[in-house]
Design an enzyme around this catalytic site. Structure first.
Site, PDB file in Angstrom:
ATOM      1  N   THR A   7      36.488  26.520  37.489  1.00  0.00           N
ATOM      2  CA  THR A   7      37.101  27.839  37.576  1.00  0.00           C
ATOM      3  C   THR A   7      36.249  28.740  38.447  1.00  0.00           C
ATOM      4  OG1 THR A   7      38.023  29.691  36.310  1.00  0.00           O
ATOM      5  CG2 THR A   7      35.907  28.815  35.576  1.00  0.00           C
ATOM      6  N   HIS A  11      35.848  36.164  34.425  1.00  0.00           N
ATOM      7  CA  HIS A  11      35.991  36.479  33.003  1.00  0.00           C
ATOM      8  C   HIS A  11      35.814  35.223  32.158  1.00  0.00           C
ATOM      9  CE1 HIS A  11      37.245  40.599  33.629  1.00  0.00           C
ATOM     10  NE2 HIS A  11      38.176  40.210  34.476  1.00  0.00           N
ATOM     11  N   ASP A  68      42.960  25.120  30.298  1.00  0.00           N
ATOM     12  CA  ASP A  68      44.183  25.866  30.529  1.00  0.00           C
ATOM     13  C   ASP A  68      44.558  26.514  29.205  1.00  0.00           C
ATOM     14  OD1 ASP A  68      46.107  26.892  32.214  1.00  0.00           O
ATOM     15  OD2 ASP A  68      47.573  25.342  31.758  1.00  0.00           O
TER      16      ASP A  68
END
Length: 212
Positions: A7, A11, A68
């Site tokens: 990723t 955040h 996910d």
């Protein structure tokens, strides 16, 4: 121990790093020089998580994991689910809108607006966040056999009727977890990182990594 989290979402990255602490050094896609927006074309959270992890493993040959997450609202038949991040950019047939509407993809404010609009005055506000993590590791030094494991975390709660709080990200301002009178956005990272869906999935990942 070093491992890549597939990723570049700052955040998510900060959240996972806080959960794992100094027990595991978590690298981002940017840290390994991967700047591509890895496609997520699966129909389930598990498929998407594996797709992202597999891309990194195949191209960079390094142990990695990907996640996910979906918000499942009972009154909406489990929607937005796997389409949570791009809900505002989706048509009712689950295809992505084109043109200016496509710009709403990954737009938290637009996603929340659509969800609250579609839920309306329905008194059934039950919902849950679900996170699936796919971990791919190399086994052995010669044959490069890969081992795949999955870890799931779920937190039950309800959708509020309006936004509340400025912390967190995504749908946090409208999701109130069971047992609390505040939304994820109001609870703060310290509390959220102990009880959230991602925290629960990451805790299972961490236990596996440290006890294998």
């Amino acid at each position: 121990m070093k491992i890549v989290f597939a990723t570049n979402n700052q955040h998510k990255l900060e959240e996972v790093r806080q959960i794992l602490g100094d027990r595991v050094e978590v690298l981002s896609l940017n840290d390994i020089g991967c700047h591509i927006d890895i496609p997520e074309t699966g129909t389930t959270l598990k498929e998407n998580a594996l797709q992202k992890a597999q891309y990194v493993y195949d191209h960079y040959h390094i142990d990695c994991f990907a996640d996910d997450t979906g918000l499942e609202v009972d009154a909406l038949g489990g929607a937005p689910g796997v389409f949570s991040a791009r809900y505002a950019a989706m048509q009712h047939n689950d295809s992505v809108l084109s043109g200016s509407a496509a710009g709403k993809s990954h737009d938290s404010e637009a996603n929340m607006a659509r969800l609250l609009r579609e839920l309306g005055d329905n008194n059934n506000r039950r919902a849950r966040f679900r996170t699936v993590i796919a971990l791919i590791q190399k086994v052995g030094n010669l044959n490069c056999v890969e081992r795949i494991n999955f870890f799931e975390g779920i937190v039950e709660g309800e959708i509020t009727r309006e936004r509340s709080g400025v912390g967190g990200f995504g749908y946090d301002p409208i999701f109130r977890p069971d047992g609390y009178d505040k939304t994820f956005a109001e609870l703060g990272n310290e509390v959220k990182n102990q009880i959230s869906h991602r925290a629960r999935a990451t805790a299972k990942l961490c236990a596996f990594l440290l006890n294998k």
